[in-house]
Design a protein around this motif. Structure first.
Motif, PDB file in Angstrom:
ATOM      1  N   TYR A 134      -6.446  -3.129  -1.825  1.00 14.47           N
ATOM      2  CA  TYR A 134      -5.754  -3.974  -1.027  1.00 14.47           C
ATOM      3  C   TYR A 134      -4.694  -4.827  -0.532  1.00 14.47           C
ATOM      4  O   TYR A 134      -4.832  -5.534  -1.303  1.00 14.47           O
ATOM      5  N   GLY A 135      -4.360  -5.122   1.012  1.00 22.39           N
ATOM      6  CA  GLY A 135      -3.698  -6.358   1.100  1.00 22.39           C
ATOM      7  C   GLY A 135      -1.958  -6.518   0.105  1.00 22.39           C
ATOM      8  O   GLY A 135      -2.346  -7.623   0.328  1.00 22.39           O
ATOM      9  N   THR A 186      -0.360  -5.009  14.895  1.00 20.98           N
ATOM     10  CA  THR A 186      -0.166  -5.712  13.950  1.00 20.98           C
ATOM     11  C   THR A 186       0.688  -6.587  14.229  1.00 20.98           C
ATOM     12  O   THR A 186       1.629  -6.180  15.318  1.00 20.98           O
ATOM     13  N   LYS A 213      -6.673   1.809   1.465  1.00 17.18           N
ATOM     14  CA  LYS A 213      -8.021   0.325   0.235  1.00 17.18           C
ATOM     15  C   LYS A 213      -7.246   1.929  -0.536  1.00 17.18           C
ATOM     16  O   LYS A 213      -7.663   3.242  -0.450  1.00 17.18           O
ATOM     17  N   SER A 261       1.197  -1.926   3.257  1.00 19.04           N
ATOM     18  CA  SER A 261      -0.840  -2.837   3.578  1.00 19.04           C
ATOM     19  C   SER A 261      -0.009  -4.704   3.675  1.00 19.04           C
ATOM     20  O   SER A 261       1.006  -4.678   3.878  1.00 19.04           O
ATOM     21  N   LEU A 262      -1.004  -4.527   5.252  1.00 15.33           N
ATOM     22  CA  LEU A 262      -0.634  -5.910   5.527  1.00 15.33           C
ATOM     23  C   LEU A 262      -1.455  -7.291   4.918  1.00 15.33           C
ATOM     24  O   LEU A 262      -2.307  -6.887   4.457  1.00 15.33           O
ATOM     25  N   GLU A 263      -0.006  -7.853   3.990  1.00 20.58           N
ATOM     26  CA  GLU A 263      -0.393  -8.631   3.205  1.00 20.58           C
ATOM     27  C   GLU A 263      -2.000  -9.471   3.339  1.00 20.58           C
ATOM     28  O   GLU A 263      -2.566 -10.044   4.132  1.00 20.58           O
ATOM     29  N   ASN A 264      -2.820  -9.446   2.032  1.00 16.77           N
ATOM     30  CA  ASN A 264      -4.313 -10.263   2.157  1.00 16.77           C
ATOM     31  C   ASN A 264      -5.200  -9.503   3.159  1.00 16.77           C
ATOM     32  O   ASN A 264      -6.576 -10.520   3.670  1.00 16.77           O
ATOM     33  N   GLN A 265      -5.307  -8.397   3.159  1.00 14.76           N
ATOM     34  CA  GLN A 265      -5.823  -7.520   4.029  1.00 14.76           C
ATOM     35  C   GLN A 265      -6.577  -6.712   4.245  1.00 14.76           C
ATOM     36  O   GLN A 265      -5.529  -5.817   3.815  1.00 14.76           O
ATOM     37  N   ALA A 266      -7.399  -5.724   4.239  1.00 11.60           N
ATOM     38  CA  ALA A 266      -7.895  -4.549   4.666  1.00 11.60           C
ATOM     39  C   ALA A 266      -7.236  -3.501   5.520  1.00 11.60           C
ATOM     40  O   ALA A 266      -8.082  -2.620   6.100  1.00 11.60           O
ATOM     41  N   LYS A 267      -6.009  -3.827   6.003  1.00 13.32           N
ATOM     42  CA  LYS A 267      -5.393  -2.813   6.567  1.00 13.32           C
ATOM     43  C   LYS A 267      -4.348  -2.358   6.485  1.00 13.32           C
ATOM     44  O   LYS A 267      -3.358  -2.830   5.514  1.00 13.32           O
ATOM     45  N   LYS A 310       8.218  -6.922   0.173  1.00 12.92           N
ATOM     46  CA  LYS A 310       6.840  -7.476   1.146  1.00 12.92           C
ATOM     47  C   LYS A 310       8.422  -8.216   1.791  1.00 12.92           C
ATOM     48  O   LYS A 310       9.020  -8.915   1.279  1.00 12.92           O
TER      49      LYS A 310
END
Length: 287
Positions: A255-256, A56, A122, A36-42, A72
């Motif tokens: 997510y994120g 990204t 997610k 997961s891309l941290e703090n993002q819905a990707k 992380k």
């Protein structure tokens, strides 16, 4: 024009991050890692060889896998990620007196509206609270989920979670991936977990089915962008999960890189019960 085109290709190439996820002890690749891309819905998923790619450039990627500590890592163009396996102490063997003469199903909603959604990168989990009436049927026998797939080869990962002090999904109850292979079309999948001797936790549990962003789940379609009138390639990953539309105080989503409860509160800071879409999951319990 030629120089502009070359510059565009260079930028797009840099935007795609590639890497591989491995076990820090054995060095073997880890398949089906949630990335997961941290703090993002990707996000994305590692394939059978532990390889992954994601478009990204900056930020952190959060890696999560059954049996490993979450990790992380800051994004670089080429990434070699090593995840540390969790240590599991051997427990004494307990002989369980399972009769399996009585079975009940929990979590079903007869009058709900059931719809299929592409939930993207997610994970949506369904919470099952413990009730005293489960005391005589405390063993988790089967889990069911509805899926919609347009291909035969699609797979999805099932995860069971304990509950933390904040009421969110915590650690995995099973220390291995449960891979489900849905049939084509709308299908009710029944997963037998009786061999794991799972007893319904007193704090309740979460059940989630995770979409895997891998080639065998992918279908590509050519579409026309209505805004720019240009041809684009649309990537669709199957299977879709089916959801029940029911009255709830909130839903649980990962997510994120973190779990959270999506909820709404009124002016008195109390949770509002309203229609939400919740995964169409049920559990069969037995004695």
């Amino acid at each position: 024009m030629k120089n502009i085109l070359l510059l565009f290709i260079s930028v797009m190439s840099f935007a795609q991050v590639k890497g591989v996820v491995k076990d820090s002890v054995s060095g073997k690749p880890i398949p089906y890692v949630t990335i997961s891309l941290e703090n993002q819905a990707k996000g994305t998923t590692s394939d059978e060889e532990g390889k992954f790619s994601i478009n990204t450039q900056t930020g952190n990627l959060v890696f999560s896998a059954v049996g490993y500590h979450k990790k992380k890592v800051s994004i670089t163009k080429e990434m070699n990620v090593f995840m540390q396996p969790k240590n599991h102490t051997l427990q004494d063997v307990v002989i369980l007196n399972k009769l399996q003469t009585k079975t009940i199903e929990i979590g079903d909603y007869k009058n709900s509206i059931r719809q299929a959604f592409d939930n993207g990168p997610k994970i949506d989990a369904k919470f099952f609270p413990y009730l005293t009436k489960y005391k005589k049927t405390r063993f988790i026998k089967k889990i069911t989920v509805y899926t919609d797939s347009q291909i035969d080869s699609a797979i999805v990962k099932m995860r069971l979670y304990s509950v933390d002090e904040n009421g969110l999904p915590a650690s995995d109850l099973l220390q291995k991936d449960i891979i489900v292979k849905p049939k084509k079309g709308i299908y009710r999948n029944v997963i037998d977990v009786s061999d794991y001797n799972l007893i319904f936790p007193k704090k309740g549990l979460f059940v989630a089915f995770e979409k895997l962003f891998i080639d065998k789940n992918k279908v590509e379609k050519t579409i026309i962008d209505q805004n720019t009138n240009t041809v684009k390639i649309q990537k669709i990953y199957y299977p879709f999960m089916l959801y029940n539309r029911i009255e709830l105080s909130g839903i649980f989503t990962y997510y994120g890189g973190a779990w959270q409860k999506i909820e709404e509160k009124n002016n008195e800071n109390k949770m509002v019960v309203k229609p939400y879409f919740e995964p169409a999951i049920t559990i069969f319990l037995s004695n």
